[in-house]
Design a protein around this motif. Sequence first.
Motif, PDB file in Angstrom:
ATOM      1  N   ARG A 149       0.823  -1.201   0.000  1.00 52.45           N
ATOM      2  CA  ARG A 149       0.000   0.000   0.000  1.00 52.45           C
ATOM      3  C   ARG A 149       0.867   1.265   0.000  1.00 52.45           C
ATOM      4  NH1 ARG A 149      -5.327  -0.792   1.674  1.00 52.45           N
ATOM      5  NH2 ARG A 149      -6.092  -2.666   0.624  1.00 52.45           N
ATOM      6  N   TRP A 150       1.921   1.267   0.819  1.00 56.50           N
ATOM      7  CA  TRP A 150       2.746   2.470   0.950  1.00 56.50           C
ATOM      8  C   TRP A 150       3.653   2.688  -0.252  1.00 56.50           C
ATOM      9  CZ3 TRP A 150       4.266   1.815   6.825  1.00 56.50           C
ATOM     10  CH2 TRP A 150       3.103   1.990   7.599  1.00 56.50           C
ATOM     11  N   ALA A 156      -0.235   6.379   0.818  1.00 58.37           N
ATOM     12  CA  ALA A 156       0.096   6.530   2.236  1.00 58.37           C
ATOM     13  C   ALA A 156       0.001   7.985   2.664  1.00 58.37           C
ATOM     14  CB  ALA A 156       1.493   5.985   2.514  1.00 58.37           C
ATOM     15  N   GLU A 157       0.413   8.898   1.771  1.00 54.86           N
ATOM     16  CA  GLU A 157       0.332  10.318   2.095  1.00 54.86           C
ATOM     17  C   GLU A 157      -1.115  10.714   2.402  1.00 54.86           C
ATOM     18  OE1 GLU A 157       4.045   9.853  -0.385  1.00 54.86           O
ATOM     19  OE2 GLU A 157       2.041   8.976  -0.304  1.00 54.86           O
ATOM     20  N   GLU A 189      -8.011   1.249   4.395  1.00 55.79           N
ATOM     21  CA  GLU A 189      -6.683   1.847   4.471  1.00 55.79           C
ATOM     22  C   GLU A 189      -5.955   1.312   5.706  1.00 55.79           C
ATOM     23  OE1 GLU A 189      -5.451   3.494   2.023  1.00 55.79           O
ATOM     24  OE2 GLU A 189      -7.355   3.489   0.961  1.00 55.79           O
ATOM     25  N   ILE A 190      -4.636   1.382   5.682  1.00 58.90           N
ATOM     26  CA  ILE A 190      -3.832   0.827   6.768  1.00 58.90           C
ATOM     27  C   ILE A 190      -4.154   1.494   8.098  1.00 58.90           C
ATOM     28  CG2 ILE A 190      -1.485   0.460   7.625  1.00 58.90           C
ATOM     29  CD1 ILE A 190      -2.241  -1.284   5.205  1.00 58.90           C
ATOM     30  N   MET A 191      -4.291   2.818   8.118  1.00 61.01           N
ATOM     31  CA  MET A 191      -4.577   3.518   9.364  1.00 61.01           C
ATOM     32  C   MET A 191      -5.915   3.101   9.965  1.00 61.01           C
ATOM     33  SD  MET A 191      -2.103   5.564  10.369  1.00 61.01           S
ATOM     34  CE  MET A 191      -0.993   4.235   9.886  1.00 61.01           C
ATOM     35  N   ASP A 192      -6.841   2.644   9.139  1.00 61.82           N
ATOM     36  CA  ASP A 192      -8.167   2.254   9.618  1.00 61.82           C
ATOM     37  C   ASP A 192      -8.197   0.844  10.205  1.00 61.82           C
ATOM     38  OD1 ASP A 192      -9.233   4.711   8.872  1.00 61.82           O
ATOM     39  OD2 ASP A 192      -9.705   4.019   6.846  1.00 61.82           O
ATOM     40  N   MET A 193      -7.057   0.168  10.205  1.00 57.88           N
ATOM     41  CA  MET A 193      -6.984  -1.168  10.779  1.00 57.88           C
ATOM     42  C   MET A 193      -6.852  -1.131  12.303  1.00 57.88           C
ATOM     43  SD  MET A 193      -4.508  -3.087   8.034  1.00 57.88           S
ATOM     44  CE  MET A 193      -4.689  -4.693   8.805  1.00 57.88           C
ATOM     45  N   VAL A 194      -6.642   0.064  12.859  1.00 55.81           N
ATOM     46  CA  VAL A 194      -6.464   0.208  14.302  1.00 55.81           C
ATOM     47  C   VAL A 194      -7.614   1.017  14.881  1.00 55.81           C
ATOM     48  CG1 VAL A 194      -4.971   1.048  16.148  1.00 55.81           C
ATOM     49  CG2 VAL A 194      -3.958   0.107  14.064  1.00 55.81           C
ATOM     50  N   ASP A 195      -8.295   0.449  15.850  1.00 52.52           N
ATOM     51  CA  ASP A 195      -9.369   1.167  16.544  1.00 52.52           C
ATOM     52  C   ASP A 195      -8.761   2.167  17.528  1.00 52.52           C
ATOM     53  OD1 ASP A 195     -11.387   1.361  19.002  1.00 52.52           O
ATOM     54  OD2 ASP A 195     -12.534   0.824  17.208  1.00 52.52           O
ATOM     55  N   SER A 196      -9.374   3.331  17.639  1.00 54.13           N
ATOM     56  CA  SER A 196      -8.829   4.395  18.495  1.00 54.13           C
ATOM     57  C   SER A 196      -8.799   4.006  19.970  1.00 54.13           C
ATOM     58  CB  SER A 196      -9.642   5.676  18.322  1.00 54.13           C
ATOM     59  OG  SER A 196     -10.999   5.467  18.678  1.00 54.13           O
ATOM     60  N   SER A 197      -9.574   2.999  20.361  1.00 53.49           N
ATOM     61  CA  SER A 197      -9.607   2.570  21.763  1.00 53.49           C
ATOM     62  C   SER A 197      -8.543   1.516  22.085  1.00 53.49           C
ATOM     63  CB  SER A 197     -10.988   2.005  22.108  1.00 53.49           C
ATOM     64  OG  SER A 197     -11.263   0.831  21.344  1.00 53.49           O
ATOM     65  N   VAL A 227      11.856   6.985   1.272  1.00 56.69           N
ATOM     66  CA  VAL A 227      12.842   5.955   1.623  1.00 56.69           C
ATOM     67  C   VAL A 227      12.389   5.342   2.945  1.00 56.69           C
ATOM     68  CG1 VAL A 227      15.252   5.458   2.109  1.00 56.69           C
ATOM     69  CG2 VAL A 227      14.679   7.341   0.569  1.00 56.69           C
ATOM     70  N   PRO A 228      11.954   4.083   2.901  1.00 58.87           N
ATOM     71  CA  PRO A 228      12.269   3.091   1.893  1.00 58.87           C
ATOM     72  C   PRO A 228      11.175   2.775   0.863  1.00 58.87           C
ATOM     73  CG  PRO A 228      11.454   1.984   3.834  1.00 58.87           C
ATOM     74  CD  PRO A 228      11.414   3.472   4.126  1.00 58.87           C
ATOM     75  N   TYR A 229       9.964   3.295   0.974  1.00 57.53           N
ATOM     76  CA  TYR A 229       8.840   2.710   0.250  1.00 57.53           C
ATOM     77  C   TYR A 229       8.750   3.072  -1.227  1.00 57.53           C
ATOM     78  CZ  TYR A 229       7.677   1.528   4.981  1.00 57.53           C
ATOM     79  OH  TYR A 229       7.746   1.046   6.266  1.00 57.53           O
ATOM     80  N   SER A 230       9.315   4.202  -1.620  1.00 62.30           N
ATOM     81  CA  SER A 230       9.200   4.594  -3.030  1.00 62.30           C
ATOM     82  C   SER A 230      10.546   4.673  -3.733  1.00 62.30           C
ATOM     83  CB  SER A 230       8.487   5.956  -3.136  1.00 62.30           C
ATOM     84  OG  SER A 230       7.178   5.862  -2.627  1.00 62.30           O
ATOM     85  N   ASP A 231      11.614   4.214  -3.067  1.00 57.96           N
ATOM     86  CA  ASP A 231      12.944   4.324  -3.656  1.00 57.96           C
ATOM     87  C   ASP A 231      13.463   2.944  -4.033  1.00 57.96           C
ATOM     88  OD1 ASP A 231      15.500   5.351  -4.382  1.00 57.96           O
ATOM     89  OD2 ASP A 231      16.267   4.685  -2.457  1.00 57.96           O
TER      90      ASP A 231
END
Length: 240
Positions: A149-150, A156-157, A189-197, A227-231
């Motif tokens: 994904r990144w 990711a941005e 999305e990756i950030m949505d895989m974690v619940d805020s609680s 770096v490292p994900y797009s390089d």
Amino acid sequence: MDQIQHKHIEVNGLKLHIAEIGGGSKAVLFCHGFPEIWYSWRHQMIAVAKAGYRAIAPDYRGYGLSDPPTVPGDATYADFVDDLRSLLDALAISKVFLVAKDFGARVAQYFALLYPNRVAGVVTLGIPFVPPKPTPMQDFLPEGFYISRWMEPGRAEADFGRFDCKTVVRNIYILFSRSEIPIAKENQEIMDMVDSSTPLPSWFTEEDLENYGALYDKSGFQTALQVPYSDDSLFQVCNL
């Protein structure tokens, strides 16, 4: 922590931040990964200094308290490797032990390949040595894996941009502390895989999170996602 000293060293036209402790004749240089920073090595630095070594932990260009690249988003593995060489020159260190984690392992490994006379030893965590090849990593990864994904331009941005830096770091550490490999669903999305609680891992304190958040508030994630994900410059770096 108060024993660790901080300063900026001019390297390749940028001021790189380093944390340093110890005055031994032999030096150990710590290379962080993502979302790590110099702060990740604080305990190891103190232990190494007590053992009689000089311990140094830089922030890469565009990370933490170091200057960003002159052109925003313009950073490569080649830059990181050359920055290490120039940093050792500026500190008058002829040979060093390298300790590295995550993608920092690649920085250390290819530094050792290019400058073997500058390296006394290499210790890496999290990533084994893989010879550089012009083969896209994503060809072997599931679509919903965070690295896949990144690597997508802008994804990711956009994902990170919905949150403050502290929340991004919090979510990443929670994800990476789980026993299962985090694989996002097709429209998740990756950030949505974690619940805020969800609580922080037991080994990661609120004070740690404040420190990481403040450092990434300073630098942002632009270089970290380059770096490292797009390089893909490692093949060219080592010319293998």
